[in-house]
Design a protein around this motif. Structure first.
Motif, PDB file in Angstrom:
ATOM      1  N   VAL A 197       0.812  -1.217   0.000  1.00 30.91           N
ATOM      2  CA  VAL A 197       0.000   0.000   0.000  1.00 30.91           C
ATOM      3  C   VAL A 197       0.845   1.267   0.000  1.00 30.91           C
ATOM      4  O   VAL A 197       0.585   2.198  -0.765  1.00 30.91           O
ATOM      5  CB  VAL A 197      -0.961  -0.002   1.213  1.00 30.91           C
ATOM      6  N   ILE A 198       1.865   1.321   0.853  1.00 29.73           N
ATOM      7  CA  ILE A 198       2.573   2.589   1.043  1.00 29.73           C
ATOM      8  C   ILE A 198       3.835   2.732   0.215  1.00 29.73           C
ATOM      9  O   ILE A 198       4.394   3.832   0.142  1.00 29.73           O
ATOM     10  CB  ILE A 198       2.933   2.796   2.525  1.00 29.73           C
ATOM     11  N   LEU A 229       6.778   0.522  -6.171  1.00 25.87           N
ATOM     12  CA  LEU A 229       6.289  -0.796  -6.569  1.00 25.87           C
ATOM     13  C   LEU A 229       6.410  -1.045  -8.067  1.00 25.87           C
ATOM     14  O   LEU A 229       6.251  -2.172  -8.524  1.00 25.87           O
ATOM     15  CB  LEU A 229       4.825  -0.963  -6.147  1.00 25.87           C
ATOM     16  N   SER A 230       6.672   0.004  -8.830  1.00 22.00           N
ATOM     17  CA  SER A 230       6.861  -0.205 -10.266  1.00 22.00           C
ATOM     18  C   SER A 230       8.164  -0.927 -10.556  1.00 22.00           C
ATOM     19  O   SER A 230       8.438  -1.284 -11.696  1.00 22.00           O
ATOM     20  CB  SER A 230       6.867   1.147 -10.998  1.00 22.00           C
ATOM     21  N   GLY A 231       8.975  -1.172  -9.509  1.00 18.19           N
ATOM     22  CA  GLY A 231      10.247  -1.868  -9.681  1.00 18.19           C
ATOM     23  C   GLY A 231      10.070  -3.349  -9.908  1.00 18.19           C
ATOM     24  O   GLY A 231       9.793  -3.796 -11.030  1.00 18.19           O
ATOM     25  N   ARG A 265      -1.419  -2.199  -4.995  1.00 15.10           N
ATOM     26  CA  ARG A 265      -2.068  -1.506  -3.877  1.00 15.10           C
ATOM     27  C   ARG A 265      -3.414  -2.132  -3.529  1.00 15.10           C
ATOM     28  O   ARG A 265      -3.780  -2.194  -2.357  1.00 15.10           O
ATOM     29  CB  ARG A 265      -2.202  -0.023  -4.193  1.00 15.10           C
ATOM     30  N   TRP A 266      -4.147  -2.586  -4.533  1.00 11.90           N
ATOM     31  CA  TRP A 266      -5.406  -3.269  -4.243  1.00 11.90           C
ATOM     32  C   TRP A 266      -5.157  -4.573  -3.496  1.00 11.90           C
ATOM     33  O   TRP A 266      -5.906  -4.932  -2.571  1.00 11.90           O
ATOM     34  CB  TRP A 266      -6.190  -3.541  -5.531  1.00 11.90           C
ATOM     35  N   LEU A 323      -6.502  -5.507   0.275  1.00 13.14           N
ATOM     36  CA  LEU A 323      -7.195  -6.755   0.610  1.00 13.14           C
ATOM     37  C   LEU A 323      -6.505  -7.475   1.772  1.00 13.14           C
ATOM     38  O   LEU A 323      -7.176  -8.013   2.669  1.00 13.14           O
ATOM     39  CB  LEU A 323      -7.253  -7.670  -0.617  1.00 13.14           C
ATOM     40  N   LEU A 324      -5.177  -7.500   1.763  1.00 14.56           N
ATOM     41  CA  LEU A 324      -4.456  -8.148   2.857  1.00 14.56           C
ATOM     42  C   LEU A 324      -4.707  -7.433   4.186  1.00 14.56           C
ATOM     43  O   LEU A 324      -4.965  -8.077   5.213  1.00 14.56           O
ATOM     44  CB  LEU A 324      -2.958  -8.175   2.552  1.00 14.56           C
ATOM     45  N   LEU A 325      -4.639  -6.100   4.171  1.00 12.61           N
ATOM     46  CA  LEU A 325      -4.880  -5.348   5.397  1.00 12.61           C
ATOM     47  C   LEU A 325      -6.323  -5.488   5.857  1.00 12.61           C
ATOM     48  O   LEU A 325      -6.606  -5.558   7.059  1.00 12.61           O
ATOM     49  CB  LEU A 325      -4.527  -3.875   5.187  1.00 12.61           C
TER      50      LEU A 325
END
Length: 359
Positions: A181-182, A186-188, A202-203, A207-209
């Motif tokens: 999420v934070i 993440l594009s790496g 992020r979705w 869902l995990l959180l």
């Protein structure tokens, strides 16, 4: 087990203390839990683990073609001493928090055991399972011997193992969710997947959180007993579940930091992204059932950090194994030998006292 009024209403206390403080006159040999039958689920799980291990070996062989062994050795020697000390500190903090898994499980079941005993049982069991794999067989047998000596029933030892495992997985879910999420990077390592479904990381994190939060609400609001195998069980309370989540997340965060500080600066994502990489590598390593995820953990980490130079990355993974697994394993073996020797001496002294009383 627990009473109908809740787990905290039962306190198992023992008036007789042992000579060493680690054992008691409770009989050492208690009946073992029934052996589980081989089922289709177990067979499929074993086959899936072998498949994951085979794929990891194949991936490592492919990567090995790009790396020269002298380069790995040179990278190991080039690691600053201060970095090794920092990594060892983070590993130490991870193991300290791991003792909290056992402490929380023992308290939930109503036992009031000294932290020293819980810490030794936890540390030795985790060092065995981290190195040898087969968590239930290796770490579980250590917990069985240490806890049954002070009056914990075999079924409650099994529950302690289960609660500790659940704390670990809650931590994994929390860690991966927060990272997804934070993280601004993440594009790496996950870009190859996000190009098909923008924002999927992020979705997935949401869902995990949401899953962790949903379980916490369930534990806080639903206080009905669960019946299994003739025993009445209770879920940890909302407060206990919150502590479980935090313990698991911070433990894994420290373990990830122990590896992160060893990694090369080139091609290294931010720590938030690396938390997710570490969590995924841990999950796949656990699925493989190989000793400590050996080979599988390394292969997944290499694949999810494609921009990092391979030789320094392999050197970091090797040093992490030494700091987080090998050194604690040697300490755990020494502790295990000491506790077994103490137990043997206690049994002999109790036998002498009983013989003297009989005379």
């Amino acid at each position: 087990g627990s009473s109908p009024s809740g787990p905290t209403s039962v306190v198992h206390s023992f008036s007789v203390r042992s000579i060493s403080g680690l054992t008691s006159p409770v009989p050492d040999l208690l009946p073992l839990p029934p052996r589980r039958r081989l089922s289709l689920t177990n067979v499929l799980g074993g086959l899936a683990g072998l498949l994951v291990l085979a794929l990891a070996i194949f991936a490592l062989m492919r990567i090995a073609d790009e790396v020269h062994f002298p380069d790995i050795v040179a990278a190991v020697h080039a690691t600053p001493t201060a970095t090794l000390i920092l990594s060892a500190f983070f590993a130490f903090m991870s193991y300290v928090l791991l003792t909290g898994y056992d402490w929380l499980a023992v308290r939930h079941l109503g036992y009031r055991l000294r932290y020293q005993l819980i810490a030794i049982a936890s540390f030795t069991s985790y060092t065995m399972s981290h190195t040898l794999g087969l968590t239930v067989l290796t770490g579980g047998s250590v917990r069985y011997r240490m806890y049954t000596r002070v009056g914990v029933t075999p079924i409650d030892v099994a529950l302690i193992i289960g609660l500790c495992g659940f704390t670990f997985w809650l931590g994994i879910v929390m860690l991966a969710g927060v990272g997804l999420v934070i993280s601004p990077e993440l594009s790496g390592p996950f870009a190859q997947y996000s190009q098909y479904l923008p924002g999927i990381e992020r979705w997935a994190g949401v869902l995990l959180l949401a899953g962790a939060a949903g379980y916490w609400l369930l534990a806080a609001l639903w206080r009905h007993p669960l019946k299994a195998f003739g025993h009445v069980l209770y879920l940890p309370s909302g407060r206990e579940t919150g502590i479980q989540i935090l313990l698991g997340a911070f433990d894994l965060g420290f373990a990830a930091a122990a590896l992160y500080v060893l990694l090369p600066d080139t091609g290294l994502p931010g720590f938030a992204t690396f938390l997710t990489v570490y969590a995924v590598a841990m999950i796949v390593g656990a699925m493989s059932h190989s000793p400590g995820g050996l080979g599988v953990f390394e292969a997944v980490t290499l694949l999810l950090l494609p921009d990092a130079p391979k030789a320094p990355l392999l050197a970091a993974l090797f040093l992490f194994r030494v700091i987080y697994t090998l050194i604690p394993f040697m300490i755990g073996l020494a502790l295990l030998a000491w506790t077994e020797l103490s137990a043997f001496r206690d049994r002999r002294q109790v036998a002498r006292l009983e013989a003297a009383a009989g005379d």
